[in-house]
Design an enzyme around this catalytic site. Structure first.
Site: not given
Ligand code: UD1
Ligand code: CA
Length: 454
Positions: A78, A15, A101
């Site tokens: 994830g 986004r 980050g």
């Molecule tokens: C996650 C949490 C959720 C929380 C929210 C807060 C989980 C399963 N869910 O959801 O409970 O309310 O954050 O914003 O943890 N990332 C990686 N690798 C991955 C997936 C994510 O590095 O495979 C990093 C993303 O770059 C980001 C962070 O982890 O910085 C969170 O990822 P995002 O996909 O935004 O998590 P949500 O599904 O929103």
């Protein structure tokens, strides 16, 4: 306690609509990820691990902080999977703090409080109550108000969706437990991902306590998913910095119209007018006045000096009671001694201007040494570059350079020497000499101008 921090930064950030990885987008002139690294550094963590995936090479290149341990998450499966990629580098006895980050404004103070809640029998979650919790994982508690699990929005029942307390994603737990739980995560959920949040239910099942802590303000845990959110956090951050300046004794004409991208240190009774931008390390001593629309980078300004409107200063040192601008450009290596004056449309570079010396109008002075009480007339140019080499111009105390003089460097002008206006000076002028190189003026009586042919 041996604290290690894992920062998740592998996500793409679709986004943002950008060719750059999300965590490199800048807040206050610095990548979001660097803000998180700074907070982690303040905790005195023994190591900082950053999990990268999308644009991993670019992130590694652009992040210049030292001693980062990079972990690669080639596929984004994830948050649990992301943490698992960093675990081989984490020592078995560590307490692990997990940050994002793209959540740049979290305070080290908040993180410390969170980490302090961890022990052998307890892990800690940073949570927040939101009026609109849509999209977040919900914190589920039992009748004794103890946390029992986190349920992601997409996996939640209607009842759970009404919960306002959400997971910020930031949590702390022992490496020992992570090593035990992460391999047990499954991706059997609505998103087919390995959720880090599933470790909460595992902890509870083992009889561990899940502590929670809440940040002082909501913006500390706000993540950035698009450029609007980035701009909101930029304003939050700038407002905080402006408040700090005022607490330290500076008056701001309008706190909403000062931006700081770096460290600005102010003395007492500093005044900063509207639309000023400060970059890098800038120091303003007591009673300094900065006029409107100035851009000041990596510069220190001594007490009582005045910078008038529309000046651009970079890598300069300005001592006390100097007078600069309006419309002056001081380039790197400019040093103004006490009470020196640099006026409008003057550019300086690699130049020392002695005490009380003046370059008041329309001049270029580069690669020069000016003694004290030198007067540089309007339109004076130091010709410091012959197309190949740069050369120096040295001007002694009390010298007077007439207007529109070209000083062809290398050249020395002695103390108390005088240069007549319009001269081109190609060789040295000794102390107290007058040097004039212009052609003598001729006055012709009764001169008739040509007339137009019929
Ligand atoms: C996650 C949490 C959720 C929380 C929210 C807060 C989980 C399963 N869910 O959801 O409970 O309310 O954050 O914003 O943890 N990332 C990686 N690798 C991955 C997936 C994510 O590095 O495979 C990093 C993303 O770059 C980001 C962070 O982890 O910085 C969170 O990822 P995002 O996909 O935004 O998590 P949500 O599904 O929103
Ligand atoms: Ca998110």
């Amino acid at each position: 306690m041996n604290l290690e921090v894992i920062i998740l930064a592998a996500g793409q950030g679709t986004r943002m609509r950008s060719n750059f990885p999300k965590v490199l987008h800048k807040l206050a002139g610095k990548p979001m990820l660097s803000h998180v690294i700074s907070a982690a550094n303040k905790l005195q963590a023994s190591s900082i691990h950053v999990v990268v995936g999308h644009g991993a090479e670019t992130v590694k290149q652009e992040i210049t902080e030292e001693d980062i341990q990079w972990a690669l998450q080639a596929e984004q499966l994830g948050t649990g999977h992301a943490v698992a990629q960093a675990m081989p580098g984490v020592s078995a006895d560590a307490t692990v703090l997990i940050c994002y980050g793209d959540v740049p404004l979290v305070k080290d103070d908040t993180l410390t409080k969170l980490v302090n809640q961890v022990d052998e029998n307890a892990m800690a979650l940073l949570t927040v109550n939101l009026d609109d919790p849509t999209g977040y994982g919900r914190i589920v508690r039992n009748e004794k108000d103890e946390v029992t699990s986190i349920v992601e929005q997409k996996d939640a029942s209607a009842e759970i969706l009404t919960i306002k307390e959400v997971n910020t994603g930031i949590l702390a737990v022992s490496a020992k437990k992570l090593n035990q739980w992460l391999p047990q995560l499954s991706s059997e959920n609505a998103q087919g991902e390995y959720y880090l949040t599933d470790i909460i239910a595992m902890a509870v099942k083992e009889g561990m306590i899940v502590q929670t802590h809440q940040p002082e303000s909501e913006w500390e845990v706000q993540g950035v998913n698009n450029r609007q959110q980035l701009s909101e956090l930029e304003r939050v951050f700038q407002t905080q910095q402006a408040n700090k300046l005022m607490e330290n004794g500076a008056t701001l004409a309008d706190p909403a119209r000062v931006d700081i991208r770096g460290e600005l240190t102010v003395g007492k009774d500093v005044f900063i007018d509207i639309n000023c931008l400060f970059i890098g390390d800038v120091t303003l001593a007591d009673n300094v006045v900065i006029g409107p629309n100035c851009v000041i980078e990596s510069t220190s300004i001594g007490q009582g000096s005045i910078i008038k409107a529309n000046c651009v200063l970079e890598d300069a040192v300005i001592k006390s009671r100097c007078d600069v601008g309006p419309y002056a450009r001081l380039r790197p290596g400019t040093m103004l001694s006490d009470t020196a004056k640099v006026g409008n449309f003057v550019e300086t570079k690699k130049t020392n201007v002695g005490e009380g010396s003046k370059i008041n109008h329309l001049s270029y002075v580069g690669d020069s040494e000016l003694g004290s009480n030198v007067n540089i007339g309007a339109g004076t140019i130091t010709c410091n570059y012959d197309g190949v080499n740069k050369s120096k111009t040295i001007i002694g105390d009390d010298a007077f350079i007439g207007s529109n003089t070209a000083l062809v460097a290398p050249v020395n002008v002695g103390k108390k020497a005088t240069i007549g206006a319009g001269s081109t000076i190609t060789s040295d002028v000794a102390e107290e000499q007058l040097s004039v190189t212009r052609t003598k003026q001729q006055n012709i009586d009764g001169w008739k101008r040509p007339t137009k042919k019929q």
